[in-house]
Design a protein around this motif. Sequence first.
Motif, mmCIF file in Angstrom:
data_model
loop_
_atom_site.group_PDB
_atom_site.id
_atom_site.type_symbol
_atom_site.label_atom_id
_atom_site.label_comp_id
_atom_site.label_asym_id
_atom_site.label_seq_id
_atom_site.Cartn_x
_atom_site.Cartn_y
_atom_site.Cartn_z
ATOM 1 N N PHE A 98 0.825 -1.202 0.000
ATOM 2 C CA PHE A 98 0.000 0.000 0.000
ATOM 3 C C PHE A 98 0.862 1.256 0.000
ATOM 4 N N LEU A 99 1.952 1.263 0.766
ATOM 5 C CA LEU A 99 2.831 2.433 0.788
ATOM 6 C C LEU A 99 3.493 2.659 -0.572
ATOM 7 N N MET A 100 3.878 1.573 -1.235
ATOM 8 C CA MET A 100 4.440 1.724 -2.594
ATOM 9 C C MET A 100 3.369 2.243 -3.548
ATOM 10 N N PHE A 101 2.145 1.741 -3.387
ATOM 11 C CA PHE A 101 1.033 2.210 -4.214
ATOM 12 C C PHE A 101 0.760 3.689 -3.957
ATOM 13 N N ALA A 102 0.807 4.111 -2.695
ATOM 14 C CA ALA A 102 0.574 5.515 -2.361
ATOM 15 C C ALA A 102 1.675 6.406 -2.937
ATOM 16 N N ALA A 103 2.921 5.927 -2.862
ATOM 17 C CA ALA A 103 4.024 6.715 -3.424
ATOM 18 C C ALA A 103 3.862 6.858 -4.934
ATOM 19 N N ALA A 104 3.428 5.775 -5.592
ATOM 20 C CA ALA A 104 3.230 5.842 -7.053
ATOM 21 C C ALA A 104 2.099 6.792 -7.402
ATOM 22 N N THR A 105 1.026 6.788 -6.614
ATOM 23 C CA THR A 105 -0.081 7.703 -6.922
ATOM 24 C C THR A 105 0.294 9.150 -6.624
ATOM 25 N N SER A 110 1.571 14.430 -8.919
ATOM 26 C CA SER A 110 2.414 15.590 -9.190
ATOM 27 C C SER A 110 2.357 15.979 -10.655
ATOM 28 N N VAL A 111 1.952 15.084 -11.493
ATOM 29 C CA VAL A 111 1.800 15.390 -12.912
ATOM 30 C C VAL A 111 0.512 16.184 -13.147
ATOM 31 N N GLU A 117 -6.022 10.995 -7.891
ATOM 32 C CA GLU A 117 -5.243 10.498 -6.741
ATOM 33 C C GLU A 117 -6.136 10.291 -5.529
ATOM 34 N N GLY A 118 -7.011 11.239 -5.233
ATOM 35 C CA GLY A 118 -7.917 11.107 -4.084
ATOM 36 C C GLY A 118 -8.822 9.898 -4.205
ATOM 37 N N VAL A 119 -9.388 9.707 -5.389
ATOM 38 C CA VAL A 119 -10.286 8.565 -5.605
ATOM 39 C C VAL A 119 -9.523 7.252 -5.477
ATOM 40 N N VAL A 120 -8.368 7.188 -6.123
ATOM 41 C CA VAL A 120 -7.588 5.953 -6.109
ATOM 42 C C VAL A 120 -7.066 5.660 -4.698
#
Length: 184
Positions: A98-105, A110-111, A117-120
């Motif tokens: 989940f932390l890796m997923f959060a970092a990716a989102t 940032s793009v 991001e909020g929904v995901v």
Amino acid sequence: MYALFHQSLDYRSRSFAGISPQRSAPCERMAGSEEPSVTRLLMQTHHRLHSGLGRLTHDARVAELLDTWLGQYLSSHPFLALTLMLFLVMSTVPIGLFLMFAAATILAASVGAVILEGVVLCLGGATLLCVLCCLAIAAFMVSAFLTAVYITGSTVLHLYYTHRFLRKEELPASLNTEEVKKTQ
């Protein structure tokens, strides 16, 4: 928790300590030639576990944890401690993912996809909550099973060794009278 585990190991070692090398003929046929090595192996395993737990509890950080109210509570409730330990170990992988997923989102946000991001992240958080609830239930079931196996196994071993090596004078009076009647 260590004190309870230590007491149960001492209880087992006392039941093994009463094993005498002289056996009756039926016991030798039943046990075979492997029993002394099995008993020796059990005693060596007990000694290793006892020394390993002794080293663990003499560590300053562990002693500091056991002095807190939480450590004392978990020491007096080993089933809860086992459940908590299993839950923590099993939840590391989903939390890491989940932390890796959060970092990716966050990187994707940032793009420019702030709403996405909020929904995901909300969907990911709900998924993580479901996974952690399932892991908590699984940890409870596994610790209940392990506790049942431990209690059953120690009871069976205790009954086996106490009944096997009872001396004639330790038998109840009713059994002695039945044996006397059989011999007459």
